[in-house]
Design a protein around this motif. Structure first.
Motif, PDB file in Angstrom:
ATOM      1  N   ALA A  12     -59.036   1.766  -5.057  1.00 11.83           N
ATOM      2  CA  ALA A  12     -57.640   1.881  -4.643  1.00 11.83           C
ATOM      3  C   ALA A  12     -56.737   2.116  -5.830  1.00 11.83           C
ATOM      4  N   MET A  13     -56.972   1.373  -6.920  1.00 13.03           N
ATOM      5  CA  MET A  13     -56.165   1.543  -8.128  1.00 13.03           C
ATOM      6  C   MET A  13     -56.331   2.950  -8.687  1.00 13.03           C
ATOM      7  N   ALA A  14     -57.568   3.441  -8.645  1.00 11.72           N
ATOM      8  CA  ALA A  14     -57.823   4.791  -9.155  1.00 11.72           C
ATOM      9  C   ALA A  14     -57.094   5.823  -8.303  1.00 11.72           C
ATOM     10  N   GLY A  15     -57.072   5.576  -6.978  1.00 17.36           N
ATOM     11  CA  GLY A  15     -56.380   6.490  -6.086  1.00 17.36           C
ATOM     12  C   GLY A  15     -54.896   6.537  -6.352  1.00 17.36           C
ATOM     13  N   VAL A  16     -54.286   5.365  -6.560  1.00 20.80           N
ATOM     14  CA  VAL A  16     -52.858   5.292  -6.875  1.00 20.80           C
ATOM     15  C   VAL A  16     -52.567   6.026  -8.172  1.00 20.80           C
ATOM     16  N   ALA A  17     -53.430   5.818  -9.153  1.00 17.16           N
ATOM     17  CA  ALA A  17     -53.237   6.478 -10.451  1.00 17.16           C
ATOM     18  C   ALA A  17     -53.313   7.989 -10.308  1.00 17.16           C
ATOM     19  N   ALA A  18     -54.254   8.447  -9.475  1.00 19.22           N
ATOM     20  CA  ALA A  18     -54.405   9.896  -9.278  1.00 19.22           C
ATOM     21  C   ALA A  18     -53.182  10.491  -8.618  1.00 19.22           C
ATOM     22  N   VAL A  19     -52.668   9.784  -7.596  1.00 18.95           N
ATOM     23  CA  VAL A  19     -51.465  10.260  -6.918  1.00 18.95           C
ATOM     24  C   VAL A  19     -50.286  10.294  -7.874  1.00 18.95           C
ATOM     25  N   SER A  20     -50.143   9.231  -8.686  1.00 14.89           N
ATOM     26  CA  SER A  20     -49.049   9.166  -9.654  1.00 14.89           C
ATOM     27  C   SER A  20     -49.142  10.303 -10.649  1.00 14.89           C
ATOM     28  N   LEU A  21     -50.372  10.571 -11.108  1.00 14.09           N
ATOM     29  CA  LEU A  21     -50.564  11.654 -12.067  1.00 14.09           C
ATOM     30  C   LEU A  21     -50.225  12.992 -11.434  1.00 14.09           C
ATOM     31  N   SER A  22     -50.663  13.156 -10.157  1.00 15.30           N
ATOM     32  CA  SER A  22     -50.370  14.401  -9.452  1.00 15.30           C
ATOM     33  C   SER A  22     -48.874  14.619  -9.310  1.00 15.30           C
ATOM     34  N   LEU A  23     -48.148  13.548  -8.940  1.00 20.85           N
ATOM     35  CA  LEU A  23     -46.706  13.657  -8.802  1.00 20.85           C
ATOM     36  C   LEU A  23     -46.053  13.952 -10.134  1.00 20.85           C
ATOM     37  N   SER A  24     -46.584  13.331 -11.195  1.00 19.33           N
ATOM     38  CA  SER A  24     -46.020  13.540 -12.532  1.00 19.33           C
ATOM     39  C   SER A  24     -46.203  14.978 -12.980  1.00 19.33           C
ATOM     40  N   VAL A  25     -47.432  15.504 -12.761  1.00 20.05           N
ATOM     41  CA  VAL A  25     -47.707  16.889 -13.152  1.00 20.05           C
ATOM     42  C   VAL A  25     -46.836  17.841 -12.350  1.00 20.05           C
ATOM     43  N   SER A  26     -46.701  17.547 -11.030  1.00 17.73           N
ATOM     44  CA  SER A  26     -45.875  18.397 -10.171  1.00 17.73           C
ATOM     45  C   SER A  26     -44.439  18.413 -10.656  1.00 17.73           C
ATOM     46  N   ALA A  27     -43.934  17.229 -11.062  1.00 16.25           N
ATOM     47  CA  ALA A  27     -42.560  17.140 -11.540  1.00 16.25           C
ATOM     48  C   ALA A  27     -42.372  17.930 -12.816  1.00 16.25           C
ATOM     49  N   VAL A  28     -43.420  17.887 -13.663  1.00 17.25           N
ATOM     50  CA  VAL A  28     -43.337  18.625 -14.924  1.00 17.25           C
ATOM     51  C   VAL A  28     -43.349  20.122 -14.652  1.00 17.25           C
ATOM     52  N   GLN A  29     -44.179  20.534 -13.683  1.00 14.14           N
ATOM     53  CA  GLN A  29     -44.334  21.963 -13.398  1.00 14.14           C
ATOM     54  C   GLN A  29     -43.105  22.558 -12.722  1.00 14.14           C
ATOM     55  N   ALA A  30     -42.435  21.783 -11.885  1.00 18.19           N
ATOM     56  CA  ALA A  30     -41.256  22.287 -11.191  1.00 18.19           C
ATOM     57  C   ALA A  30     -40.193  22.690 -12.208  1.00 18.19           C
ATOM     58  N   ARG A  31     -39.604  23.853 -12.019  1.00 18.11           N
ATOM     59  CA  ARG A  31     -38.644  24.365 -13.006  1.00 18.11           C
ATOM     60  C   ARG A  31     -37.468  25.022 -12.314  1.00 18.11           C
ATOM     61  N   GLU A  32     -36.279  24.754 -12.821  1.00 17.53           N
ATOM     62  CA  GLU A  32     -35.055  25.344 -12.261  1.00 17.53           C
ATOM     63  C   GLU A  32     -34.404  26.256 -13.295  1.00 17.53           C
ATOM     64  N   LEU A  33     -34.076  27.468 -12.872  1.00 18.95           N
ATOM     65  CA  LEU A  33     -33.395  28.419 -13.744  1.00 18.95           C
ATOM     66  C   LEU A  33     -31.963  28.607 -13.250  1.00 18.95           C
ATOM     67  N   SER A  34     -31.037  28.703 -14.185  1.00 16.07           N
ATOM     68  CA  SER A  34     -29.640  28.956 -13.830  1.00 16.07           C
ATOM     69  C   SER A  34     -29.425  30.456 -13.638  1.00 16.07           C
ATOM     70  N   VAL A  35     -28.649  30.799 -12.609  1.00 11.59           N
ATOM     71  CA  VAL A  35     -28.337  32.198 -12.305  1.00 11.59           C
ATOM     72  C   VAL A  35     -26.829  32.354 -12.211  1.00 11.59           C
ATOM     73  N   SER A  36     -26.275  33.250 -13.001  1.00  8.82           N
ATOM     74  CA  SER A  36     -24.835  33.493 -13.005  1.00  8.82           C
ATOM     75  C   SER A  36     -24.471  34.677 -12.114  1.00  8.82           C
ATOM     76  N   THR A  37     -23.374  34.531 -11.372  1.00  3.94           N
ATOM     77  CA  THR A  37     -22.776  35.661 -10.660  1.00  3.94           C
ATOM     78  C   THR A  37     -21.255  35.582 -10.816  1.00  3.94           C
ATOM     79  N   VAL A  38     -20.599  36.720 -10.703  1.00  2.23           N
ATOM     80  CA  VAL A  38     -19.139  36.769 -10.821  1.00  2.23           C
ATOM     81  C   VAL A  38     -18.474  36.354  -9.510  1.00  2.23           C
ATOM     82  N   LEU A  39     -19.097  36.722  -8.380  1.00  5.66           N
ATOM     83  CA  LEU A  39     -18.506  36.429  -7.076  1.00  5.66           C
ATOM     84  C   LEU A  39     -19.363  35.439  -6.288  1.00  5.66           C
ATOM     85  N   SER A  40     -18.758  34.803  -5.300  1.00 10.40           N
ATOM     86  CA  SER A  40     -19.446  33.811  -4.484  1.00 10.40           C
ATOM     87  C   SER A  40     -20.225  34.484  -3.360  1.00 10.40           C
TER      88      SER A  40
END
Length: 338
Positions: A12-40
């Motif tokens: 069970a502990m190993a499973g929790v650790a794996a899930v935590s690691l997966s979430l951590s890696v996913s968070a690291v991989q997720a990336r947001e880029l800023s996009v500029s426009t003149v009009l809305s």
């Protein structure tokens, strides 16, 4: 306590650790880029950026997202600084105007040469031809990676004084223009008094009468309700076109995986094609709506159009060398189907 005696707890502990690691890696991989426009996103231009963001988020399962900042927020309202800000990395990406980027990329003035591209077929021939490739190469040589074309449309002329159907009608009129020297020269050649100001300052200036007129595509005139600030006269003269460009900072681009680059480019091309089709389809309806609000619309006949062409020949003489004679010739060949 010896954990070997409790294999279930260990698993069970190993499973929790794996899930935590997966979430951590996913968070690291997720990336947001800023996009500029003149009009809305009230305008097709802003909708193009939002469509791009929507497609990227959907196809990356949220691992790559685009956050759109409209109304030139990232450059404090100075739209002509957008390209420099993207090149330096202050902005990750943009859906920008060839006009606003032309101070840093002179080749983009190709689209602002007065009365150079007669119709949408001519624009498509250039953006989809050899000249379009040359323009994209010029952008990329300055540290920004162009991905796709969009469209702000042919720019039309409005004013508060009266109908304009010949160059003499512009004598002495104060016309708001963007911060491009080519616009200054074009309206000076026509006898007007061009006044450079940002879009944020334009409507107040029109309201107070500090300027008599402005030039913009029909979509901007319609959505921004420019008729409400005294612009009761509109001339359809198609004097220049304003393509949009989807682009990304070079270092940001280099930091992406090959899969992410393909996704970003494909989404930009799809968003651009979608926005171009929408802009063109809505144009006739916009014109009817503008006329129904009491705006007097003037369309030029062939002789009237030719008078404006001849009045701006000196602008071509001065600007073709600055843009690049080879590029201008390539555009002419594209338009002639050579």
């Amino acid at each position: 306590m010896n954990s070997s005696r409790h294999p279930t707890r260990l698993a069970a502990m190993a499973g929790v650790a794996a899930v935590s690691l997966s979430l951590s890696v996913s968070a690291v991989q997720a990336r947001e880029l800023s996009v500029s426009t003149v009009l809305s996103d009230a305008f097709p231009w802003g909708q193009a950026a939002e469509k791009w963001a929507e497609l990227v988020a959907e196809r990356s399962d949220g691992e790559l997202t685009l956050r759109v900042y409209p109304n030139s927020q990232l450059v404090n309202g100075d739209q002509t600084r957008e390209f420099s800000a993207m090149r330096s990395g202050l902005i990750d990406a943009a859906v920008g105007s060839t006009i606003n980027w032309s101070p840093q990329v002179p080749e983009l003035n190709l689209f602002s040469l007065p009365f150079f591209m007669a119709d949408l077929d001519a624009v498509d021939a250039v953006t989809g031809g050899a000249a379009g490739e040359m323009v994209f190469s010029a952008i990329e040589s300055r540290g920004v990676v162009p991905l796709a074309w969009g469209e702000n449309g042919f720019r039309q002329l409005s004013n508060s004084r009266g109908p304009i159907d010949e160059p003499g009608d512009l004598d002495g009129l104060k016309i708001r223009v963007v911060g491009s020297p080519l616009f200054q020269d074009t309206f000076s050649a026509l006898g007007a008094n061009p006044t450079q100001m940002s879009w944020a300052d334009a409507k107040p200036a029109l309201t107070t009468g500090a300027v008599d007129g402005q030039e913009n595509p029909l979509s901007v005139f319609d959505v921004a309700r420019i008729d409400q600030v005294g612009q009761e006269h509109l001339t359809l003269w198609n004097y220049m076109n304003d393509p949009l460009v989807f682009a990304v900072n070079q270092q940001v681009w280099d930091s992406l995986s090959e899969e992410e680059r393909t996704l970003l480019r494909d989404a930009a091309e799809e968003a651009g094609a979608w926005e171009i089709a929408m802009t063109r389809e809505e144009e006739p309806e916009r014109l009817v709506a503008i006329q129904e609000r009491g705006v007097t619309v003037t369309e030029l006949d062939e002789a009237q159009h030719q008078a404006f062409v001849e009045a701006t020949e000196s602008v071509h003489d001065e600007w073709v060398p600055k843009i690049g004679s080879e590029l201008v010739e390539a555009a002419r060949a594209d338009m002639q189907g050579e």
